[in-house]
Scaffold this motif. Structure first.
Motif, short mmCIF file in Angstrom:
data_model
loop_
_atom_site.label_atom_id
_atom_site.label_comp_id
_atom_site.label_asym_id
_atom_site.label_seq_id
_atom_site.Cartn_x
_atom_site.Cartn_y
_atom_site.Cartn_z
N VAL A 1 -31.05 11.42 36.29
CA VAL A 1 -30.46 10.08 36.27
C VAL A 1 -28.94 10.15 36.19
N THR A 2 -28.34 9.05 36.58
CA THR A 2 -26.91 8.87 36.48
C THR A 2 -26.64 7.38 36.25
N PRO A 3 -25.58 6.94 35.58
CA PRO A 3 -24.50 7.74 35.02
C PRO A 3 -24.87 8.40 33.70
N ARG A 4 -24.21 9.49 33.43
CA ARG A 4 -24.50 10.30 32.24
C ARG A 4 -24.27 9.53 30.95
N HIS A 5 -23.21 8.72 30.90
CA HIS A 5 -22.85 8.08 29.64
C HIS A 5 -23.86 7.05 29.18
N LEU A 6 -24.81 6.67 30.06
CA LEU A 6 -25.85 5.72 29.69
C LEU A 6 -27.24 6.36 29.62
N ALA A 7 -27.31 7.67 29.76
CA ALA A 7 -28.59 8.36 29.86
C ALA A 7 -29.25 8.63 28.52
N GLY A 8 -28.52 8.44 27.40
CA GLY A 8 -29.10 8.69 26.08
C GLY A 8 -29.27 10.17 25.80
N ASP A 9 -29.96 10.47 24.69
CA ASP A 9 -30.13 11.86 24.30
C ASP A 9 -31.54 12.39 24.48
N ASP A 10 -32.44 11.57 25.04
CA ASP A 10 -33.82 11.98 25.32
C ASP A 10 -34.59 12.35 24.06
N GLY A 11 -34.05 12.00 22.88
CA GLY A 11 -34.71 12.31 21.63
C GLY A 11 -34.66 13.77 21.24
N VAL A 12 -33.79 14.55 21.90
CA VAL A 12 -33.74 16.00 21.63
C VAL A 12 -32.32 16.46 21.31
N LEU A 13 -31.52 15.57 20.73
CA LEU A 13 -30.12 15.91 20.47
C LEU A 13 -29.99 17.10 19.52
N ALA A 14 -30.80 17.13 18.46
CA ALA A 14 -30.73 18.23 17.50
C ALA A 14 -31.09 19.55 18.16
N GLU A 15 -32.17 19.55 18.93
CA GLU A 15 -32.65 20.79 19.55
C GLU A 15 -31.67 21.29 20.62
N ARG A 16 -31.19 20.38 21.47
CA ARG A 16 -30.30 20.80 22.56
C ARG A 16 -29.01 21.41 22.02
N ILE A 17 -28.42 20.75 21.03
CA ILE A 17 -27.16 21.26 20.49
C ILE A 17 -27.40 22.51 19.64
N GLY A 18 -28.51 22.54 18.91
CA GLY A 18 -28.85 23.74 18.15
C GLY A 18 -29.01 24.94 19.06
N ASP A 19 -29.65 24.76 20.22
CA ASP A 19 -29.80 25.86 21.18
C ASP A 19 -28.45 26.30 21.72
N VAL B 1 -25.28 -3.42 27.29
CA VAL B 1 -25.35 -4.87 27.41
C VAL B 1 -24.26 -5.47 26.54
N LEU B 2 -23.34 -6.22 27.13
CA LEU B 2 -22.21 -6.77 26.41
C LEU B 2 -22.67 -7.61 25.22
N GLY B 3 -22.16 -7.27 24.05
CA GLY B 3 -22.50 -8.01 22.84
C GLY B 3 -23.76 -7.54 22.15
N ALA B 4 -24.50 -6.63 22.78
CA ALA B 4 -25.72 -6.09 22.17
C ALA B 4 -25.38 -4.82 21.40
N ALA B 5 -26.41 -4.13 20.93
CA ALA B 5 -26.19 -2.92 20.13
C ALA B 5 -25.56 -1.82 20.97
N TYR B 6 -24.75 -0.98 20.32
CA TYR B 6 -24.19 0.18 20.99
C TYR B 6 -25.31 1.19 21.26
N LEU B 7 -25.16 1.94 22.34
CA LEU B 7 -26.09 3.02 22.64
C LEU B 7 -25.71 4.27 21.85
N TRP B 8 -24.42 4.54 21.74
CA TRP B 8 -23.89 5.65 20.94
C TRP B 8 -22.43 5.40 20.66
N CYS B 9 -21.91 6.11 19.67
CA CYS B 9 -20.49 6.05 19.33
C CYS B 9 -20.00 7.44 18.95
N ALA B 10 -18.72 7.69 19.15
CA ALA B 10 -18.09 8.95 18.75
C ALA B 10 -16.72 8.65 18.18
N SER B 11 -16.33 9.42 17.18
CA SER B 11 -15.02 9.23 16.56
C SER B 11 -14.36 10.59 16.32
#
Length: 228
Positions: free
Chosen positions: A4-22, A176-186
């Protein structure tokens, strides 16, 4: 499995811990479970750290719990970190992995070499749009659903610079404008701009990413390139 594309809207597929740990294991970082039920990874030289802190639920960004915290020290024996960066669940693992690979390869992870234009140039090269009022510090994707901007730091963002009213790079996706954020980074004020630029360039990359599931809030804004 979808690409899928675009990447910034693709989410983490529920495997963020595993992918980054690997990714970190592949870089040779050591890992320890902590008493706070987090997973702490440290680079071989002791200068870089990454911690999966979702279970500890330390604080939120944009209403989302922080999942990963990255940090750097000038010396392995330093008690205090020079800078920190924080990422919520839902962030594309590819962007975070590319940032970690760049951080691992850096000889001096606490020193900044480039100015803020490095970040915006990286986004512009991928087709993101500079803000008319703040062209040197803010860019938005063409679909107007994600932004990277230099802003006043949110509460609880730690940095070695003790001065008040510091600014640092902030990034977020709002399908979606005004709805919940998908992700944030600081990123705290002392994070080197060239490292933020690596994250930004990966985030804005047009290269499709594999996903088994996609965020419901972004379903109408994602393009399925192919099904595997």
């Amino acid at each position: 499995m979808y690409s899928v594309t675009p990447r910034h809207l693709a989410g983490d597929d529920g495997v963020l811990a595993e992918r980054i740990g690997d990714t970190l294991a592949g870089l040779g970082w050591r890992m320890w479970p902590t008493a706070r039920h987090t997973l702490l990874y440290v680079s071989p030289d002791g200068l870089r750290g990454a911690e999966w802190i979702l279970a500890a639920y330390p604080f939120e960004l944009g209403g989302l719990p922080v999942a990963w915290q990255l940090s750097a020290r000038p010396h392995a024996a330093s008690a205090l970190t020079e800078w920190n960066a924080y990422f919520t669940a839902g962030i594309p693992p590819e962007a975070l992995a590319d940032l970690l690979i760049a951080l691992d390869a850096r000889e001096a992870p606490h020193v900044s070499f480039d100015g803020p234009e490095t970040v915006i140039n990286a986004l512009s090269a991928q087709g993101w749009i500079r803000d008319v009022d703040r062209p040197r510090t803010t860019a938005t994707d063409p679909g107007l659903s994600s932004s990277v901007s230099m802003e006043m730091l949110p509460p609880l963002i730690e940095d070695a610079d003790p001065r008040p009213d510091l600014v640092g790079w902030q990034a977020w996706a709002e399908p979606v404008l005004g709805a919940a954020y998908l992700w944030c980074a600081s990123f705290s004020a002392s994070v080197p701009n060239d490292l933020v630029a690596v994250f930004a360039s990966s985030l804005a990359s047009p290269v499709p990413v594999p996903r088994r599931t996609v965020p419901k809030s972004a379903e109408g804004r994602l393009t399925v390139v192919r099904r595997n």
